[in-house]
Scaffold this active site. Sequence first.
Site, PDB file in Angstrom:
ATOM      1  N   ARG A  43      42.413  28.714  90.723  1.00 18.19           N
ATOM      2  CA  ARG A  43      43.689  28.381  91.376  1.00 18.19           C
ATOM      3  C   ARG A  43      44.201  29.568  92.183  1.00 18.19           C
ATOM      4  O   ARG A  43      44.148  30.706  91.744  1.00 18.19           O
ATOM      5  CB  ARG A  43      44.737  28.001  90.331  1.00 18.19           C
ATOM      6  CG  ARG A  43      46.123  27.845  90.963  1.00 18.19           C
ATOM      7  CD  ARG A  43      47.120  27.148  90.097  1.00 18.19           C
ATOM      8  NE  ARG A  43      47.293  27.750  88.796  1.00 18.19           N
ATOM      9  CZ  ARG A  43      48.077  27.235  87.853  1.00 18.19           C
ATOM     10  NH1 ARG A  43      48.724  26.101  88.072  1.00 18.19           N
ATOM     11  NH2 ARG A  43      48.203  27.838  86.695  1.00 18.19           N
ATOM     12  N   ARG A  63      57.871  21.819  75.338  1.00 18.21           N
ATOM     13  CA  ARG A  63      56.594  22.394  74.920  1.00 18.21           C
ATOM     14  C   ARG A  63      56.544  22.649  73.424  1.00 18.21           C
ATOM     15  O   ARG A  63      55.515  23.091  72.909  1.00 18.21           O
ATOM     16  CB  ARG A  63      56.413  23.733  75.620  1.00 18.21           C
ATOM     17  CG  ARG A  63      55.424  23.696  76.768  1.00 18.21           C
ATOM     18  CD  ARG A  63      55.494  25.046  77.434  1.00 18.21           C
ATOM     19  NE  ARG A  63      54.279  25.431  78.047  1.00 18.21           N
ATOM     20  CZ  ARG A  63      54.074  25.341  79.366  1.00 18.21           C
ATOM     21  NH1 ARG A  63      54.966  24.821  80.158  1.00 18.21           N
ATOM     22  NH2 ARG A  63      52.945  25.762  79.861  1.00 18.21           N
TER      23      ARG A  63
END
Length: 215
Positions: A127, A88
């Site tokens: 979600r 990342r």
Amino acid sequence: MIVILLGPPGSGKGTQAKRLVAKWGWPQLSTGDMLRSASTQGTRLGLEAKKLMDKGELVPDEVVIGLIKERAQAADCESGFILDGFPRTLQQAEALDQMLASTGREVDLAVLFLSSDEVLVRRLSGRRTCLKCGSMYQLETMPPRSQGVCDQCGAVLVQRDDDKPEVIKSRLAVYHEKTAVLTEYYRSQGKLRSVDANQPFDAVTVNLIQALTEK
Ligand code: AP5
């Protein structure tokens, strides 16, 4: 094959990684899942990580690099693995290259999941995750059969703490600031492919498999 699924939060990396696991059998190495599991177990590392995750910030490079180094040495990673949510940062990408080079291996491909911030915010806000078996749902596109209950194991579904609107915003900002640069890193090595992640689930899978298998 060593594959990186690269893309912003909510672009479908975890969903598609599980489909690749089912198809090809390579393990999915998700730093997010590892950190959440450490946090649920209440380890010091997990509790420290949770404070940062709940704010949408990145956990320090040395922590996640350590997790991947340990996991990638396991016997089930010998013939390859799928990285989901790692690397990342540039430092993580360079550490991964060094780690693999020390055993004569390298990243084969990085696939970038292209999506708009508008779609990502919508997906993440809806979600729901099962705390017990990890199954994932999306209230609009993949709702559970009974509201709030996991189809697979019957446990209660929850909203991740970092899927609250203000945290989603910070996660997207962190992605643009620190992770997007990896696109260029892998493109310059001739290893970058991309898929349109705004499409429905199955269309993304078809395109992903194409991206991974085309010469
Ligand atoms: P992590 O768990 O890795 O989160 P993320 O990268 O932000 O990714 P998400 O899991 O949110 O999204 P995804 O792309 O996997 O999409 P998904 O398939 O779930 O990281 C969490 C935190 O941990 C970070 O913020 C950081 O603090 C820390 N961390 C982790 N790794 C780190 C690292 N390397 N370095 C430092 N810190 C690190 O799908 C999302 C939703 O959309 C689901 O509901 C799904 O059902 C739905 N959906 C998926 N695809 C589709 C589709 N095609 N159509 C419709 N709905 C879809």
